[in-house]
Write a protein that holds these residues in place. Sequence first.
Motif, PDB file in Angstrom:
ATOM      1  N   VAL A   1       0.856  -1.064  -0.056  1.00 46.97           N
ATOM      2  CA  VAL A   1       0.195   0.036   0.073  1.00 46.97           C
ATOM      3  C   VAL A   1       0.822   1.258   0.054  1.00 46.97           C
ATOM      4  CG1 VAL A   1      -1.947   1.252   1.198  1.00 46.97           C
ATOM      5  CG2 VAL A   1      -1.679  -1.172   1.239  1.00 46.97           C
ATOM      6  N   GLU A   2       0.561   2.350  -0.890  1.00 48.96           N
ATOM      7  CA  GLU A   2       1.251   3.351  -0.783  1.00 48.96           C
ATOM      8  C   GLU A   2       0.365   4.634  -0.618  1.00 48.96           C
ATOM      9  OE1 GLU A   2       4.874   2.372  -3.959  1.00 48.96           O
ATOM     10  OE2 GLU A   2       3.210   3.266  -4.965  1.00 48.96           O
ATOM     11  N   TYR A   3       0.800   5.409  -0.027  1.00 53.99           N
ATOM     12  CA  TYR A   3       0.227   6.841   0.206  1.00 53.99           C
ATOM     13  C   TYR A   3       0.881   8.214  -0.364  1.00 53.99           C
ATOM     14  CZ  TYR A   3      -1.971   4.197   3.692  1.00 53.99           C
ATOM     15  OH  TYR A   3      -2.891   3.299   4.179  1.00 53.99           O
ATOM     16  N   SER A   4       0.124   8.890  -1.339  1.00 45.53           N
ATOM     17  CA  SER A   4       0.524  10.213  -1.945  1.00 45.53           C
ATOM     18  C   SER A   4      -0.590  11.132  -1.548  1.00 45.53           C
ATOM     19  CB  SER A   4       0.787   9.904  -3.284  1.00 45.53           C
ATOM     20  OG  SER A   4      -0.435   9.460  -3.822  1.00 45.53           O
ATOM     21  N   LEU A   5       0.074  12.391  -1.848  1.00 45.18           N
ATOM     22  CA  LEU A   5      -1.049  13.543  -1.829  1.00 45.18           C
ATOM     23  C   LEU A   5      -1.877  13.546  -3.206  1.00 45.18           C
ATOM     24  CD1 LEU A   5       1.130  16.544  -0.459  1.00 45.18           C
ATOM     25  CD2 LEU A   5      -0.565  15.086   0.718  1.00 45.18           C
ATOM     26  N   THR A   6      -2.938  13.831  -3.081  1.00 47.37           N
ATOM     27  CA  THR A   6      -3.959  14.091  -4.147  1.00 47.37           C
ATOM     28  C   THR A   6      -3.468  15.580  -4.550  1.00 47.37           C
ATOM     29  OG1 THR A   6      -5.711  15.134  -2.866  1.00 47.37           O
ATOM     30  CG2 THR A   6      -5.942  12.750  -3.241  1.00 47.37           C
ATOM     31  N   SER A   7      -4.385  15.897  -5.566  1.00 46.29           N
ATOM     32  CA  SER A   7      -3.805  17.230  -6.166  1.00 46.29           C
ATOM     33  C   SER A   7      -4.478  18.348  -5.447  1.00 46.29           C
ATOM     34  CB  SER A   7      -4.313  17.708  -7.721  1.00 46.29           C
ATOM     35  OG  SER A   7      -5.863  17.222  -7.493  1.00 46.29           O
ATOM     36  N   LEU A   8      -5.400  18.061  -4.495  1.00 46.32           N
ATOM     37  CA  LEU A   8      -6.090  18.786  -3.724  1.00 46.32           C
ATOM     38  C   LEU A   8      -5.418  18.889  -2.243  1.00 46.32           C
ATOM     39  CD1 LEU A   8      -8.411  20.410  -2.069  1.00 46.32           C
ATOM     40  CD2 LEU A   8      -9.378  18.460  -1.583  1.00 46.32           C
ATOM     41  N   GLY A   9      -4.621  17.839  -1.942  1.00 44.67           N
ATOM     42  CA  GLY A   9      -3.581  17.849  -0.804  1.00 44.67           C
ATOM     43  C   GLY A   9      -2.336  18.458  -1.129  1.00 44.67           C
ATOM     44  N   LYS A  10      -1.918  18.597  -2.210  1.00 44.57           N
ATOM     45  CA  LYS A  10      -0.805  19.456  -2.667  1.00 44.57           C
ATOM     46  C   LYS A  10      -1.024  20.951  -2.614  1.00 44.57           C
ATOM     47  CE  LYS A  10       1.194  15.779  -5.906  1.00 44.57           C
ATOM     48  NZ  LYS A  10       1.250  15.495  -7.246  1.00 44.57           N
ATOM     49  N   THR A  11      -2.209  21.232  -2.863  1.00 43.68           N
ATOM     50  CA  THR A  11      -2.600  22.574  -2.477  1.00 43.68           C
ATOM     51  C   THR A  11      -2.441  23.398  -0.907  1.00 43.68           C
ATOM     52  OG1 THR A  11      -4.901  22.481  -2.003  1.00 43.68           O
ATOM     53  CG2 THR A  11      -4.403  22.553  -4.336  1.00 43.68           C
ATOM     54  N   LEU A  12      -2.075  22.281  -0.184  1.00 43.01           N
ATOM     55  CA  LEU A  12      -1.826  22.650   1.279  1.00 43.01           C
ATOM     56  C   LEU A  12      -0.303  22.946   1.481  1.00 43.01           C
ATOM     57  CD1 LEU A  12      -4.001  19.868   3.024  1.00 43.01           C
ATOM     58  CD2 LEU A  12      -4.312  22.393   3.124  1.00 43.01           C
ATOM     59  N   LYS A  13       0.396  22.882   0.517  1.00 49.12           N
ATOM     60  CA  LYS A  13       1.946  23.330   0.605  1.00 49.12           C
ATOM     61  C   LYS A  13       2.152  24.625   1.139  1.00 49.12           C
ATOM     62  CE  LYS A  13       6.408  22.732  -1.370  1.00 49.12           C
ATOM     63  NZ  LYS A  13       7.070  22.331  -2.466  1.00 49.12           N
ATOM     64  N   PRO A  14       1.340  25.496   0.521  1.00 48.40           N
ATOM     65  CA  PRO A  14       1.618  27.067   0.930  1.00 48.40           C
ATOM     66  C   PRO A  14       1.038  27.245   2.211  1.00 48.40           C
ATOM     67  CG  PRO A  14       0.444  27.009  -1.233  1.00 48.40           C
ATOM     68  CD  PRO A  14       0.673  25.647  -0.716  1.00 48.40           C
TER      69      PRO A  14
END
Length: 135
Positions: free
Chosen positions: A92-105
Motif C-alpha cells: 500500500v502506498e500513500y501520496s498527496l492528491t492534487s487537493l492535498g498538494k494545495t496545502l503546501k503554501p
Amino acid sequence: MHFEVPRYPKSYWTKTMAEKNISCLVETTLAVIGGRWKVLILQQLLDGVKRFNELHRALSGITHKTLTQQLREMEADGIVNRKVYPQIPPKVEYSLTSLGKTLKPVLAAMHNWAECHGRALEHRKRSIRNSVGAG
C-alpha cells in the motif's frame, strides 16, 4: 522554504457571516489538517509517495492505530490517495492528491510564522514559568 502570505484588506476580516466568515473557513482548514499528526504526515508526503511503514518510522511516537486513523481521515477528506497493489504481502502506498498538494503554501505559511515568532513565544513561556516558580 519561504512563501508570500497573502495580505488581505481590513474589510476582508470584518465582513459579516453572509459576506464571508473567515473563522468558518479557518475551521474548515483545521478540520482537515488539525491535530498532532496530520501536518507531520503531510510534510512526509510532500516529499513523495510513502509506504505505511516508511511513514511510521518517520513519525516517531505515532502508533500504528493512530497513523491508520489519520490516513483514513485524510483519504476521506480527499487530500491523501491510498493505492493498494494486488500482491502478497499487500503493498500500500500513500501520496498527496492534487487537493492535498494545495496545502503546501498553508504549511509553508505556518512554518514561516513559527520561524518569525517561535523564539518570542518560547521566551514568553519561560518568563511565565519562571514568574510562577518564583512566586
